[in-house]
Design a protein around this motif. Structure first.
Motif, PDB file in Angstrom:
ATOM      1  N   GLU A  11       0.533  12.762  -6.178  1.00 37.70           N
ATOM      2  CA  GLU A  11       1.635  13.298  -6.699  1.00 37.70           C
ATOM      3  C   GLU A  11       2.727  12.317  -7.197  1.00 37.70           C
ATOM      4  OE1 GLU A  11       3.371  15.891  -3.431  1.00 37.70           O
ATOM      5  OE2 GLU A  11       1.163  16.438  -3.072  1.00 37.70           O
ATOM      6  N   GLY A  12       2.462  11.030  -7.072  1.00 33.90           N
ATOM      7  CA  GLY A  12       3.368   9.892  -7.494  1.00 33.90           C
ATOM      8  C   GLY A  12       3.239   9.964  -9.164  1.00 33.90           C
ATOM      9  N   LEU A  13       4.630   9.963  -9.555  1.00 34.78           N
ATOM     10  CA  LEU A  13       4.953   9.757 -11.115  1.00 34.78           C
ATOM     11  C   LEU A  13       4.164  10.824 -11.984  1.00 34.78           C
ATOM     12  CD1 LEU A  13       4.358   5.882 -11.731  1.00 34.78           C
ATOM     13  CD2 LEU A  13       6.454   7.207 -11.272  1.00 34.78           C
ATOM     14  N   ALA A  14       4.449  12.076 -11.269  1.00 33.74           N
ATOM     15  CA  ALA A  14       3.823  13.306 -11.845  1.00 33.74           C
ATOM     16  C   ALA A  14       4.425  13.542 -13.418  1.00 33.74           C
ATOM     17  CB  ALA A  14       3.805  14.505 -11.206  1.00 33.74           C
ATOM     18  N   ARG A  15       3.974  14.097 -14.464  1.00 37.60           N
ATOM     19  CA  ARG A  15       4.491  14.313 -15.686  1.00 37.60           C
ATOM     20  C   ARG A  15       4.796  15.730 -15.653  1.00 37.60           C
ATOM     21  NH1 ARG A  15       2.368  10.995 -20.755  1.00 37.60           N
ATOM     22  NH2 ARG A  15       2.350   8.904 -19.945  1.00 37.60           N
ATOM     23  N   ARG A  16       6.205  15.841 -16.104  1.00 32.99           N
ATOM     24  CA  ARG A  16       6.482  17.320 -15.990  1.00 32.99           C
ATOM     25  C   ARG A  16       6.306  17.784 -17.434  1.00 32.99           C
ATOM     26  NH1 ARG A  16      11.901  17.690 -12.489  1.00 32.99           N
ATOM     27  NH2 ARG A  16      11.152  16.087 -10.972  1.00 32.99           N
ATOM     28  N   SER A  17       6.064  18.825 -17.546  1.00 31.98           N
ATOM     29  CA  SER A  17       6.007  19.781 -18.889  1.00 31.98           C
ATOM     30  C   SER A  17       7.177  19.619 -19.615  1.00 31.98           C
ATOM     31  CB  SER A  17       5.136  20.992 -18.867  1.00 31.98           C
ATOM     32  OG  SER A  17       6.082  21.974 -18.785  1.00 31.98           O
ATOM     33  N   ARG A  18       6.895  19.343 -20.891  1.00 29.77           N
ATOM     34  CA  ARG A  18       8.227  19.339 -21.697  1.00 29.77           C
ATOM     35  C   ARG A  18       8.466  20.801 -22.630  1.00 29.77           C
ATOM     36  NH1 ARG A  18       9.925  14.012 -23.203  1.00 29.77           N
ATOM     37  NH2 ARG A  18       8.657  12.748 -21.936  1.00 29.77           N
ATOM     38  N   GLY A  19       7.489  21.749 -22.254  1.00 28.65           N
ATOM     39  CA  GLY A  19       7.848  22.814 -23.125  1.00 28.65           C
ATOM     40  C   GLY A  19       7.533  24.113 -22.411  1.00 28.65           C
TER      41      GLY A  19
ATOM     42  N   GLY B  80       0.912  -1.249  -0.072  1.00 27.26           N
ATOM     43  CA  GLY B  80       0.008   0.044  -0.205  1.00 27.26           C
ATOM     44  C   GLY B  80       0.785   1.166  -0.055  1.00 27.26           C
ATOM     45  N   LEU B  81       1.865   1.232   0.841  1.00 27.84           N
ATOM     46  CA  LEU B  81       2.827   2.472   0.946  1.00 27.84           C
ATOM     47  C   LEU B  81       3.428   2.755  -0.420  1.00 27.84           C
ATOM     48  CD1 LEU B  81       3.127   4.582   3.066  1.00 27.84           C
ATOM     49  CD2 LEU B  81       5.037   3.388   3.685  1.00 27.84           C
ATOM     50  N   VAL B  82       4.145   1.760  -0.956  1.00 27.05           N
ATOM     51  CA  VAL B  82       4.554   1.932  -2.326  1.00 27.05           C
ATOM     52  C   VAL B  82       3.990   2.242  -3.427  1.00 27.05           C
ATOM     53  CG1 VAL B  82       5.995   0.444  -4.220  1.00 27.05           C
ATOM     54  CG2 VAL B  82       6.840   0.310  -1.667  1.00 27.05           C
ATOM     55  N   GLY B  83       2.560   1.616  -3.373  1.00 23.38           N
ATOM     56  CA  GLY B  83       1.573   2.139  -4.388  1.00 23.38           C
ATOM     57  C   GLY B  83       1.243   3.456  -4.116  1.00 23.38           C
ATOM     58  N   MET B  84       0.803   3.816  -2.860  1.00 21.01           N
ATOM     59  CA  MET B  84       0.553   5.376  -2.836  1.00 21.01           C
ATOM     60  C   MET B  84       1.909   6.259  -3.194  1.00 21.01           C
ATOM     61  SD  MET B  84      -1.892   6.794  -1.601  1.00 21.01           S
ATOM     62  CE  MET B  84      -2.224   8.573  -1.401  1.00 21.01           C
ATOM     63  N   TYR B  85       3.256   5.877  -3.048  1.00 18.09           N
ATOM     64  CA  TYR B  85       4.138   6.591  -3.212  1.00 18.09           C
ATOM     65  C   TYR B  85       4.362   6.941  -4.725  1.00 18.09           C
ATOM     66  CZ  TYR B  85       5.433   7.459   1.559  1.00 18.09           C
ATOM     67  OH  TYR B  85       5.440   7.909   3.044  1.00 18.09           O
ATOM     68  N   LEU B  86       4.155   5.845  -5.350  1.00 17.49           N
ATOM     69  CA  LEU B  86       4.335   5.606  -6.992  1.00 17.49           C
ATOM     70  C   LEU B  86       3.143   6.297  -7.598  1.00 17.49           C
ATOM     71  CD1 LEU B  86       5.914   2.229  -7.452  1.00 17.49           C
ATOM     72  CD2 LEU B  86       6.996   4.595  -7.744  1.00 17.49           C
ATOM     73  N   PHE B  87       1.952   5.916  -7.294  1.00 18.43           N
ATOM     74  CA  PHE B  87       0.776   6.145  -8.101  1.00 18.43           C
ATOM     75  C   PHE B  87      -0.375   7.153  -7.356  1.00 18.43           C
ATOM     76  CE2 PHE B  87       2.193   1.670  -9.186  1.00 18.43           C
ATOM     77  CZ  PHE B  87       2.377   2.173 -10.240  1.00 18.43           C
ATOM     78  N   GLY B  88       0.058   7.620  -6.010  1.00 17.99           N
ATOM     79  CA  GLY B  88      -0.895   8.342  -5.372  1.00 17.99           C
ATOM     80  C   GLY B  88      -0.874   9.860  -6.131  1.00 17.99           C
TER      81      GLY B  88
END
Length: 171
Positions: A163-171, A153-161
């Motif tokens: 704020e997790g794996l947020a995409r940064r804007s490329r431009g 649960g904690l790993v899932g929350m940190y990865l997919f919560g």
């Protein structure tokens, strides 16, 4: 990360462990057995019969650990302290769950079988190993279910919560 927050996590896990032990005891059917020559034997014999309480322990402990860890992962400060606290608290909660559930369940049938007439039906003790003579009822890998659920649960929350794996804007 405050000590108060970490203490809340520990207390939450311990209370949930006690509740899980109560639930484990309520949902588990004691293994049936008979006495013969001052010994207790599972009736009908077989590992699948003795495995029921172990499976129920895992089915109760894993999701409780998972949900509590997701809740603990909602706070995004002090991730390292949270991971260590959740791991220690989940391990302790698994032990509390076992202690509460087994103390509420039937007593050890091997002890009751001594001196009982042959073919006396006795329910089995709520343990995490096969009810064989000489086995320690708590020495089982099933105790890892609570911390495994918590770490999942904690790993899932940190990865997919949120704020997790947020995409940064490329431009």
């Amino acid at each position: 990360m405050s000590v108060r927050h970490l203490a809340t996590i520990v207390v939450g896990f311990l209370v949930a462990g006690a509740g899980g032990g109560l639930l484990w005891e309520r949902l588990s059917d004691p293994t049936a057995g008979l006495t013969y020559q001052d010994q207790w034997y599972v009736e009908p014999a077989g590992p699948d019969v003795a495995f029921q309480s172990v499976a129920m322990f895992v089915l109760v402990a894993f999701p409780i650990g998972l949900v509590l860890a997701v809740l603990a992962g909602l706070w995004r400060d002090g991730e390292t302290a949270t991971v260590v606290t959740v791991l220690v608290a989940a391990t302790a909660a698994g032990l509390v769950m076992y202690a509460v559930g087994s103390s509420l369940g039937p007593p050890d049938p091997q002890a009751l079988a001594a001196g009982s007439p042959d073919y006396t039906p006795l329910p089995g003790h709520l343990g995490l190993t096969a009810p064989d003579r000489g086995r320690t009822p708590w020495m089982s890998t099933a105790l890892v279910a609570f911390p495994a659920g918590a770490m999942t649960g904690l790993v899932g929350m940190y990865l997919f919560g949120a704020e997790g794996l947020a995409r940064r804007s490329r431009g």
